[in-house]
Design an enzyme around this catalytic site. Sequence first.
Site, PDB file in Angstrom:
ATOM      1  N   HIS A  15       3.297   5.119   5.206  1.00  0.00           N
ATOM      2  CA  HIS A  15       4.779   4.882   5.031  1.00  0.00           C
ATOM      3  C   HIS A  15       5.730   5.610   4.595  1.00  0.00           C
ATOM      4  O   HIS A  15       5.050   6.639   4.038  1.00  0.00           O
ATOM      5  CB  HIS A  15       4.912   3.316   4.587  1.00  0.00           C
ATOM      6  N   SER A 251       7.345  -0.894   0.426  1.00  0.00           N
ATOM      7  CA  SER A 251       5.921  -0.860   0.375  1.00  0.00           C
ATOM      8  C   SER A 251       5.391  -1.258   1.699  1.00  0.00           C
ATOM      9  O   SER A 251       6.357  -1.844   2.472  1.00  0.00           O
ATOM     10  CB  SER A 251       5.495  -1.633  -0.640  1.00  0.00           C
ATOM     11  N   LYS A 252       4.215  -1.217   1.876  1.00  0.00           N
ATOM     12  CA  LYS A 252       3.591  -1.375   3.208  1.00  0.00           C
ATOM     13  C   LYS A 252       3.608  -2.936   3.490  1.00  0.00           C
ATOM     14  O   LYS A 252       3.818  -3.531   4.390  1.00  0.00           O
ATOM     15  CB  LYS A 252       2.238  -0.884   3.125  1.00  0.00           C
ATOM     16  N   ARG A 253       3.568  -3.616   2.199  1.00  0.00           N
ATOM     17  CA  ARG A 253       3.576  -5.078   2.262  1.00  0.00           C
ATOM     18  C   ARG A 253       4.934  -5.743   2.533  1.00  0.00           C
ATOM     19  O   ARG A 253       4.953  -6.836   3.238  1.00  0.00           O
ATOM     20  CB  ARG A 253       2.665  -5.774   1.037  1.00  0.00           C
TER      21      ARG A 253
END
Length: 469
Positions: A15, A251-253
């Site tokens: 990302h 973030s990825k999450r």
Amino acid sequence: MIRTRFAPSPTGLLHIGGARTALFNWLFAKKNRGQFILRIEDTDQERSRHEYAEMLNEDLTWLGLCSDENPWSGGSYGPYTQSQRFEYYEHYLKILKEKGAIYPCFCTPEQLAEDRRQQLEKSKPPRYEGRCRFLSTEEIGEKIAKGERPCWRFAVPESGFFVLSDLIHGDISFDYAEIGDFVVQRSDNWPTYLFTAALDDALMHITHVIRGDEHIKNAVLQILIQKALGLPSPFFGHVPMIVSMDRQKLSKRTGADAIREFREKGYLPEALIAYLSTLSWAPDSSVNLLDKEEIIMAFSLERIASSSPVHDETHLDHWQSQALRARGPQWLLEEFIKLDSSITAKILAMNLRFLHLLLEDISGACLTVLEVLESSKWLFDSPDLSEVKENLSPEWKPEIIEILRQTQEWEPAILDKTLRSWQKGKKLKGKEFFHPLRLLLSGEEKGPAIPLEMAALGRSETLRRLERA
């Protein structure tokens, strides 16, 4: 030799935040004629996926951030995937145990949660209180005999201060009393990120670690591990984390944009590099950020800002537009042919000089090759005018066709002069003359200058389109 590293966890796609970290490490290494290492940190066995590691490497390569050592090409200090380095971790954990630098901890998650709750109630920073730090050998043996499986914690000095000399933030002081003993090996025997990263940085001779400032405290813990093992520590530089437009952490999450998604949308690698380089770094205005060599020469940690940069896709779109124009019209034509080889003959039949000028005009309002192709599809296929309600056979049409047929020089300037002179002579309003003319040529309500469209289409195709309706 300067050696930097990018060490992602393969739990998702690369990302924006991770790509910036990789870029800054890559730039610092190249600026100092060093080496850039890609290490895969897959100690989170439940979430790590081999396919994500493959895609991370592919996306870095697409960006042009090629590593000198990695799990696929190897190197002198491999393996470069942590799940393949377990024997190293076992060896050095054994040394820490023999030195008494780490100790077994039998505290349950419920006990730790309760400790944390009470500390927060008292406005104290959450930390491990050291409940198991001074268990006797007999007490440890009894717990193990009962089937309790401990994790292992690093014994942080009980008093004093640690000063971290950060390459970006300067000296930062930490009170040992507020750090707490931290876990280096879980109860399932897997080492933690803190331990594996510290050990691998030392064993792989990493000299500089550049990463997000959420890892500042981790640097202290990792240096403590390295000192306990008698291993060298790298220099650390922590850059401000990137935030979203609503000032939340990316973030990825939390759905941060993946580099692969931008690739699939048609963004160019140099556009992303230019954009990423401006997230915290403030280069001199004379630096051409679409030229990677210029970025390398100009890059320095001294120009990293202390405030968090905002991920704003309008800025990325600006660089994408600039990158698309810099690629040039001939590159666009080559990409068109890759997408649709059937238009090759039509392109070769056109005046390339005027076609290039036309594409430069069209691409200025587009972001991707597909958008340019979509906006210029009328060039290669006559537009469908079946649903156009406007009269496309005005009484003046035969006369202007004859005027154009007799025009000697098929150049934009000549055509422009011819059309305007005839329009004024007939006392036609601009809209009642040029609007149907544009519809006949391209089927579009607006677009580049009509004389340029004619010049690119050529005399015969222009006349054919005017005569067909």
